[in-house]
Design an enzyme around this catalytic site. Structure first.
Site, PDB file in Angstrom:
ATOM      1  CD  GLU A 127      11.457  -0.163   4.730  1.00 28.66           C
ATOM      2  OE1 GLU A 127      10.241  -0.248   4.970  1.00 28.66           O
ATOM      3  OE2 GLU A 127      11.964  -0.506   3.670  1.00 28.66           O
ATOM      4  CB  ALA A 268       1.592   3.893   4.722  1.00 27.10           C
ATOM      5  CG  HIS A 303       2.407  -0.584  -1.339  1.00 30.12           C
ATOM      6  ND1 HIS A 303       3.064  -0.836  -2.511  1.00 30.12           N
ATOM      7  CD2 HIS A 303       3.370  -0.441  -0.399  1.00 30.12           C
ATOM      8  CE1 HIS A 303       4.370  -0.850  -2.295  1.00 30.12           C
ATOM      9  NE2 HIS A 303       4.582  -0.600  -1.011  1.00 30.12           N
ATOM     10  CD  GLU A 304       2.566   0.673   3.121  1.00 35.69           C
ATOM     11  OE1 GLU A 304       3.416  -0.147   3.512  1.00 35.69           O
ATOM     12  OE2 GLU A 304       2.841   1.594   2.323  1.00 35.69           O
ATOM     13  CG  HIS A 307       5.012  -4.193   1.987  1.00 32.89           C
ATOM     14  ND1 HIS A 307       6.012  -4.667   1.180  1.00 32.89           N
ATOM     15  CD2 HIS A 307       5.008  -2.835   1.821  1.00 32.89           C
ATOM     16  CE1 HIS A 307       6.588  -3.640   0.543  1.00 32.89           C
ATOM     17  NE2 HIS A 307       5.989  -2.528   0.907  1.00 32.89           N
TER      18      HIS A 307
HETATM   19  N1  B3K Z   1       8.468   0.481   3.233  1.00 28.54           N
HETATM   20  C1  B3K Z   1       8.003   1.821   3.465  1.00 28.54           C
HETATM   21  C2  B3K Z   1       8.984   2.872   3.091  1.00 28.54           C
HETATM   22  C3  B3K Z   1      10.025   3.134   4.102  1.00 28.54           C
HETATM   23  C4  B3K Z   1      10.872   4.325   3.705  1.00 28.54           C
HETATM   24  C5  B3K Z   1      12.047   4.516   4.594  1.00 28.54           C
HETATM   25  N2  B3K Z   1      12.809   5.705   4.248  1.00 28.54           N
HETATM   26  C6  B3K Z   1       6.713   2.095   2.783  1.00 28.54           C
HETATM   27  C7  B3K Z   1       6.382   1.216   1.656  1.00 28.54           C
HETATM   28  O1  B3K Z   1       7.016   1.177   0.634  1.00 28.54           O
HETATM   29  O2  B3K Z   1       5.432   0.487   1.770  1.00 28.54           O
HETATM   30 ZN    ZN Z   2       6.299  -0.704  -0.010  1.00 26.19          ZN
END
Ligand code: B3K
Ligand code: ZN
Length: 874
Positions: A127, A268, A303-304, A307
């Site tokens: 990402e 992360a 958080h992760e 997602h």
């Molecule tokens: N989604 C990733 C962040 C990615 C950043 C890319 N530059 C972490 C998060 O927000 O959970």
């Molecule tokens: Zn996130």
């Protein structure tokens, strides 16, 4: 200005791809410098795609080794390939398979995007646009594909081979190599792809979902660090249970893996079934991690994990919708932390964070809407506006709807959009449908940048025992947006009577329960049936991310600080008084308000209050927060003098009292990272800070350092020494002792760097420069750079803003150097200068010169070029 023109991407230009990729098969032959990636991609033209529409795929620094369609190598005139693009001129009209082999160099990848090596471990970060550094692909979030991944590597150096999804098979190969195959049944965008190969140690556990599915959990860390991953595992299991209970979301694969690496650009990454973490957010034990580290691990693990549903199962149609997954997932992790800890204290922490980071972003040259309409570099939009303000917007939806309708809207979102790439409109439509409420004006929260301001007027009619509250909203112009419309602002409130209790009232129809919904530019709300004049408490729980001006006297404000039944507003009332006195002290060199100093002592000693709440009240606003209130002609020296003056006044006035409180805190229980124990430690440590100020002597902190049996107490004592007594013998000895104890542990040494980088005083710059030569410092590792350089720029206001501008020059040079290898890190560092226009004339001129030097440098990355251009834009 830098001559390179970078393209700008616009929301209105969104178009679907002409082809879809239902299946993706990848085979990695891992090698440090020459990894080969074979990709077999099944393409299907969309129904409305005209025959012979060229297939154009993204790449970045790729070397194409071979290309074939449906098994036949392509002749050279059938395609064009550059490092960043592959075009097939005339692809078949029916579904076809494209096979490519690309070669990449993970060892040389210092951008930390795509496939790279961290301490000998192969890992990925895709990402936002890292997958194109692995193979040619439609590297955009709306192309969902089912992935099967085979990894081959040397068995000795890479015994662990992981990818997304479930493990399918593994085995030995010739020449000491082995392989593993992973299959992820859930269609996903390329940014969620992940792969890991290395010699890692694992902590294993299991989790049985509400539906009875047994999931194998593992956290992989560097060798010998397994026992430091146990808290992360505990946090993971609590997160999995919480998401079932709070949102009805169960985990969906057979395995869930987390890998911690030491070189990582952010916290992360939520790759499907294989989260990759900065080891800072995994590793903890009492000797090496502080209470704040534990809380951070709990939050980021959650958080992760969250997602998995808000991001992975339902993803974003395009990067303009980033807040769809980030704002919502931050809201979810905030709710998790609130349920695991003290809700008001967690909320106050969030409010502080918004005021310290998001409001300045909204007020400066980098302001952008929660859903931007254009970007030059998407990595520059992983901002506090998208994340934290994005979460506030979701929170307002909850405030407007209440628990039941909010949950119904979320349920509909999960049910309707599972497996899709969505927009903000899709999300909000679910709440509009379940509640019947019109959200069209509310959508302005996603469109308009800047922090709305509310001016309140109170008019109490003694005879009729009625109160009219008039609220007027305004929003300053922001870059590219001069015209602003009134927004929907939910203002939660209470009317506090002289006895400290909320009064009963009758209200008109724009008041929904305890929320006034302000939607016009200026609106009055009438309350009747009051027994006496109340003190209105507005914006309880910080119900909207706005600033508010209240027509309350200091006496009324102090009354709220003592009696408001909403703890967030109690703290808020106190904080307003503190900010006011600090700003006055800075501007007129006046003495602090005596009554306020007394009030602080009263709250500090109120044993009926949660210690963590008392700590929030005892931590006066930071210099940066005071600067934001002063807004223009900011002189960091004067602010520091005011800040220090207020601390000294509190410390002197309450010295005896604070000593007794400090001595009475029961500290006999063995270390435990839970919120209640952490609150007690924090109270003890902030009292110790005040005591050291009152005594103006380092010995008490030096003794505390010597006695510390955990990192929270140790670093707190070291900070007092280094910040209050930088030149004392005790400080030198403690710094030396710390460096000796933890020399082998880079994450812990980051705290040592940060403590020294954040002390006040012009000579901090020389200290930071000297520390860049320290054998344990490295510009290659983002955590080291953040610990020393970013914390200096953000945390030592007088050091960084020294009057001769030398620290600005140092930062500019550092940014240019880092930009050559890690643009994302460089542009992050640059954003620490975003409030430069509010500085007084001399400093403003110097910082501008430093920014111009960056802007005029050769070969700037797109990341830095974008930020510096916006920062200098008139
Ligand atoms: N989604 C990733 C962040 C990615 C950043 C890319 N530059 C972490 C998060 O927000 O959970
Ligand atoms: Zn996130």
């Amino acid at each position: 200005m830098n001559a390179v023109a970078h393209p700008v991407f616009r929301l209105e230009d969104y178009r679907q791809t002409p082809y879809t990729i239902p299946r993706t098969e990848l085979c990695f032959n891992l090698h440090p410098e020459k990894t080969q990636v074979q990709a077999k991609l099944a393409f299907t033209p969309r129904q409305d795609t005209p025959a012979a529409t060229p297939l154009v795929l993204d790449g970045d620094e790729l070397i194409l080794v071979s290309v074939a369609i449906d098994g036949k190598p392509l002749p050279q005139n059938a395609y064009s390939a550059t490092a960043d693009r592959l075009e097939i001129f005339n692809p078949p009209a029916a579904p076809f398979t494209l096979e490519t082999t690309t070669q990449i160099n993970p060892q040389a990848n210092r951008q930390l995007m795509g496939l790279y090596r961290s301490n000998g471990i192969f890992c990925t970060q895709c990402e936002a646009e890292g997958f194109r550094r692995i193979t040619y692909f439609y590297d955009r979030p709306d192309v969902l594909s089912v992935y099967t991944v085979r990894i081959e590597a040397e068995a000795k150096s890479c015994p662990v081979l992981l990818a997304n999804g479930n493990p399918r098979e593994s085995g030995a190969l010739e020449d000491g190599r082995h392989y593993a195959v992973w299959h992820d049944p859930f269609p996903k965008p390329s940014y969620l792809f992940a792969l890991v190969g290395g010699d890692l140690e694992a902590v294993h556990d299991t989790f049985t979902t509400a539906g009875g599915k047994k999931v194998a959990l593992a956290i992989y860390v560097e060798k010998s660090k397994g026992n430091r991953a146990l808290y992360a595992m505990d946090a993971l299991k609590r997160s999995m249970r919480w998401d079932e209970e709070a949102f009805g979301r169960e985990y969906d694969l057979d395995v869930f893996n987390i890998v911690a690496v030491s070189d990582f650009n952010m916290g992360a990454m939520e790759n499907k079934g294989l989260n990759i973490f900065n080891d800072k957010y995994v590793l903890a034990d009492p000797q090496t991690a502080t209470d704040a580290d534990y809380a951070g691990i709990e939050r980021v693990i959650a958080h992760e994990y969250f997602h998995n549903w808000t991001g992975d199962r339902i993803t974003c149609r395009d990067w303009f919708q980033l807040c769809l997954k980030e704002g919502l997932t931050v809201y979810r992790d905030q709710e998790f932390s609130s349920d695991q800890r003290s809700r008001p204290v967690v909320r106050i922490g969030e409010v502080r964070m918004l005021a310290a980071a998001q409001f300045p972003e909204d007020a400066g040259p980098l302001a952008h809407p929660v859903r931007p309409r254009q970007y030059a570099e998407i990595n520059n939009f992983y901002t506090t506006t998208i994340y934290e303000k994005g979460a506030e917007v979701v929170r307002m939806v909850h405030t407007l709807l209440g628990d039941t309708l909010f949950r119904a809207g979320m349920d509909l979102y999960f049910q309707r959009h599972d497996g899709e790439a969505c927009t903000i409109e899709d999300f909000i439509a679910c709440f509009a449908e379940t509640s019947g409420r019109d959200f069209s004006q509310f959508m302005l929260w996603y469109e308009q940048a800047g922090t709305p301001h509310i001016k309140a007027e109170f008019d109490f009619d003694e005879k009729g025992n009625s109160l009219t509250i008039t609220l007027e909203q305004s929003l300053k112009s922001t870059p590219g947006q001069t015209e602003k419309q009134p927004m929907v602002l939910p203002v939660r409130f209470g009317l506090v009577g002289a006895d400290g209790r909320d009064m009963a009232f009758q209200a008109d129809n724009h008041v929904e329960g305890d929320v006034m919904v302000l939607s016009g530019k200026r609106q009055s709300f009438c309350f009747t049936g009051l027994k006496s004049r109340p003190v209105p408490s507005l914006l309880r729980g910080f119900s909207a991310p706005v600033t508010i001006e209240l027509p309350l006297s200091d006496k009324d404000m102090a009354f709220l600080a003592r009696h408001d039944s909403d703890p967030v507003n109690r703290w808020q009332a106190l904080n307003r008084l503190l900010l006011k006195t600090c700003a006055q002290m800075a501007q007129t060199a006046s003495a602090p308000d005596e009554q306020l100093v007394d009030l602080i002592g009263e709250i500090a000693g109120d044993e009926t209050l949660d210690p963590a709440f008392r700590v929030m009240c005892l931590s006066i606003p930071s210099e940066a927060e005071i600067a934001r209130v002063i807004d223009h002609d900011v002189d960091p020296e004067r602010i520091f003098a005011a800040w220090q003056g207020l601390l000294a006044a509190i410390a002197q006035k309450h010295q005896v009292h604070f000593l007794a409180l400090w001595q009475n805190i029961d500290r006999k229980a063995p270390y435990s990272p839970d919120a209640a124990s952490a609150g007690k430690r924090a109270l003890a440590n902030i009292l110790l800070d005040y005591l050291a100020r009152a005594e103006n002597a380092p010995q008490r902190a030096a003794d505390a350092y010597g006695k510390a049996d955990n990192m929270t107490d140790r670093i707190a004592a070291l900070r007092i020494l280094a910040h209050q007594f930088p030149h004392a013998e005790q400080t030198k000895a403690a710094l030396q002792d710390f460096a000796t104890r933890f020399a082998a542990d880079p994450l812990v040494m980051d705290k040592w760097f940060a403590v020294q980088a954040t002390r006040a005083g012009a000579d901090t710059l020389e200290q930071v420069q000297a520390l860049t030569e320290h054998p344990l410092f490295s510009y290659d590792n983002p955590n080291r750079v953040r610990a020393l350089i970013a914390t200096f720029a953000a945390g030592s206001q007088t050091g960084f803003n020294r009057a001769d501008g030398k620290a600005y020059d140092f930062l500019a040079e550092t940014i240019l150097m880092i930009d050559k290898q890690n643009p994302q890190l460089a542009s992050r560092l640059l954003t620490t200068m975003r409030s430069w226009r509010s500085l007084e004339k001399n400093r403003k001129g110097k910082i501008k010169t430093a920014l111009e030097k960056i802007a005029h440098a050769d070969r700037l990355s797109r990341d830095v070029n974008d930020i510096v251009t916006r920062m200098l834009h008139e």
